[in-house]
Write an enzyme that holds these catalytic residues in place. Structure first.
Site, PDB file in Angstrom:
ATOM      1  N   ASP B 165      -2.953  -6.204  -3.874  1.00  0.00           N
ATOM      2  CA  ASP B 165      -1.502  -6.049  -3.857  1.00  0.00           C
ATOM      3  C   ASP B 165      -1.183  -4.552  -3.850  1.00  0.00           C
ATOM      4  OD1 ASP B 165       1.404  -6.520  -4.765  1.00  0.00           O
ATOM      5  OD2 ASP B 165       0.615  -8.557  -4.705  1.00  0.00           O
ATOM      6  N   HIS B 206       5.283  -4.622  -7.605  1.00  0.00           N
ATOM      7  CA  HIS B 206       4.968  -5.980  -7.193  1.00  0.00           C
ATOM      8  C   HIS B 206       3.629  -6.451  -7.756  1.00  0.00           C
ATOM      9  CE1 HIS B 206       3.938  -9.128  -4.115  1.00  0.00           C
ATOM     10  NE2 HIS B 206       5.243  -9.373  -4.192  1.00  0.00           N
ATOM     11  N   SER B 396       5.357 -14.977  -3.523  1.00  0.00           N
ATOM     12  CA  SER B 396       4.459 -14.026  -4.205  1.00  0.00           C
ATOM     13  C   SER B 396       4.272 -14.403  -5.653  1.00  0.00           C
ATOM     14  CB  SER B 396       5.054 -12.615  -4.177  1.00  0.00           C
ATOM     15  OG  SER B 396       5.006 -12.060  -2.913  1.00  0.00           O
TER      16      SER B 396
END
Lengths: 88, 458
Positions: B165, B206, B396
């Site tokens: 990620d 994220h 996600s």
């Protein structure tokens, strides 16, 4: 439980007229992107995005329009494909 | 009988401290809406916010002890019946950190510490309820019957989940800071494909949020929980600060995770890909094949385009493609769908409030709640230390729930990716049209059922 009524014939026809230029604009943009080997979001082919798309903001749950997103990155694409107001 | 003494206030200093911005600590439920919702990390105290424990050295006179307590910011104090020890209530405007610091510089003080909160263990047999104060607001874990899951399996550091990620806030390094609720989380050596070193720090937000769903430190009286909190994490940075990367970068990260060895073992058993692209790639396909061939389960997001097309590489048949549902177990509006969709997991919808503690709507939007740093602070001030608990939505966020279950299954003794996928799919709760369908795949994952059905603890 309420049942939604089907749209009247006139309304359907109006929506159809609005949708058609938008679809044509999207097709034009897709051609424009393909000629330049760009992905549907205007980045180089093979680009990866968090969540699979740059159009959806996972922090806010908001989505941006793909055409507007690409036009912002590539103003020349707007000039090539953006729908022109009727009568001009 | 307790002896309580009253200490004189020090109004002048209290007023100065108040003016200097010393405010009382925030309560756990003092959340507020920004771009998304964040819960101040400091709201989750594991100790009493307005008193401290002080032990004085033998030989210190009572009067001197009282002077010291007053000077440090105490208003009144209760002496222990069994030692030269006081519970000191603080005057308004005095912060615990400052008070402890003052006490610790005083020569007559043996030690000073926070007054930790103790809870009675009320675990149901076969269930595990963590002590994380905001766990009950993780509706996404309640939906998955997480307490029953943890009653069967909590994970183990011998099973590593590689999170490919934007990196993870896993270490103090340069401008980066380790997230506070990763205190007991085990990390193995990661990889940053942009710098070709091990410092896979998150500069987006994220990756830290995604990784927290897998293995945030749990039952530590801080913040929230992670679903496979006993397992280890591997930070692999393949997305830049904008959350963008390339097939080449992701394939590099996958090969790093696949080839990683520790003590002669290959501990990476799961790769989490909360990312995707629109086009297929041989480079990616082959990297996935190498990972799966090495016994690694690859879990990937279906994508957030609301489209009838699963993102790549989630669309590959040997990948578990994960879609998202909201708090009602209804397909989230953004979640992609199609014949390659494997299962769905909670991804949330910030426009809805159907859930909360005990299943009652709580006035907060239904996002997946985890820690990460504030990306606005990072972007505007270059600071990566502004950690909070954020509600975030998307496939996600759904994906790491499935990656966590896969990790727990490995710990239960399943060693083949195909068997892991079958266990997850065959025990899913059928949603939508009967049987497998393109909107929900095989349905909503049921971790406890998957573990109980295939586990060694049956």
């Amino acid at each position: 439980m309420t049942e939604s009524k089907p749209p009247a014939k006139a309304a359907r026809a109006t929506r159809g007229r609005e949708a058609a230029p938008r679809d044509q604009e999207a097709k034009c943009l897709d051609r424009w992107l393909a000629e330049r080997k760009l992905d549907p979001y205007g980045s180089r082919e093979g680009t990866m995005y968090a969540g699979g798309t740059p159009l959806f903001d996972e922090r806010t749950g908001r989505r941006v329009d793909r055409l507007e997103y690409v036009y912002k990155k590539h103003p020349e694409a707007r000039a090539a494909c953006a729908a022109k107001p009727a009568g001009r | 009988m307790h002896r309580t003494i009253r200490l004189l206030a020090w109004p002048a200093l209290a007023a100065v401290l108040a003016l200097a911005g010393h405010r009382p600590p925030l309560k756990a439920d003092e959340v507020y809406r920004v771009a998304s919702i964040r819960v101040p990390e400091r709201g989750f105290r594991a100790y009493q916010p307005d008193n401290v424990i002080v032990q004085f050295k033998d030989g210190v006179r009572d009067r001197d002890a009282e002077d010291m307590m007053r000077e440090a910011g105490g208003r009144r104090a209760r002496r222990s019946s069994f030692g030269f020890r006081y519970l000191v209530n603080l005057d308004d405007g005095f912060a615990i950190a400052g008070v402890l610091e003052r006490f610790r510089t005083m020569p007559g003080v043996d030690y000073a510490e926070t007054n930790g909160i103790v809870r009675a263990f009320q675990q149901r047999v076969g269930y595990f309820t963590p002590a994380d104060p905001f766990y009950k607001s993780q509706w996404h874990f309640l939906m998955l019957d997480a307490e029953r899951t943890w009653g069967i399996q909590k994970g183990d550091p011998s099973v590593v989940v590689a999170v490919l990620d934007s990196g993870i806030a896993f270490e103090d390094f340069g401008k980066f800071r380790k997230a506070p609720d990763f205190g007991s989380t085990v990390f193995v050596k990661g990889f940053n494909v942009f710098t070709s070193d091990e410092h896979a720090n998150d500069d987006n937000f994220h990756g830290t949020h995604v990784a927290s769903t897998v293995a945030e430190s749990t039952d530590n009286n801080v913040g929230v929980a992670g679903l496979a909190f006993g397992c280890a994490l591997m930070p692999v940075k393949v997305l830049d600060s904008e959350g963008v990367g390339s097939f080449f970068d992701v394939a590099e990260g996958m090969d790093y995770a696949t080839n990683f060895t520790q003590n002669g073992q290959h501990p990476v058993k799961v790769i989490n890909l909360s990312l995707g692209g629109d086009t297929a790639s041989n480079t990616m396909r082959q990297a996935v094949d190498r990972a799966v061939g090495a016994g690694i389960t690859v879990v990937a997001a279906a994508g957030n385009d609301s489209a009838g097309k699963i993102s790549f590489p989630a669309a590959l048949s040997n990948v578990i493609a994960v879609g998202a549902v909201d708090g009602r177990k209804v397909k989230a509006p953004y979640s992609n769908f199609g014949p390659e969709l494997s299962v769905v997991a909670p991804g949330g919808d910030l426009r809805r409030d159907d859930t909360g503690p005990d299943g009652v709507p709580d006035g907060r939007p239904d996002g997946v709640l985890q820690q990460t740093f504030d990306p606005d602070t990072a972007a505007n001030q270059g600071r990566y230390d502004d950690f909070h608990y954020f509600f975030v939505v998307g496939t996600s966020q759904a994906t790491p729930h499935v990656a966590a279950v896969a990790a727990l299954l490995y710990r239960q003794g399943i060693t083949q990716p195909a068997a892991v996928k079958a266990a997850i799919e065959s025990t899913a709760e059928d949603l939508g049209a009967p049987g497998r369908d393109d909107m929900y795949g095989h349905g909503l994952i049921r971790p406890a059922l998957a573990l109980r059905g295939y586990g060694l603890n049956e």
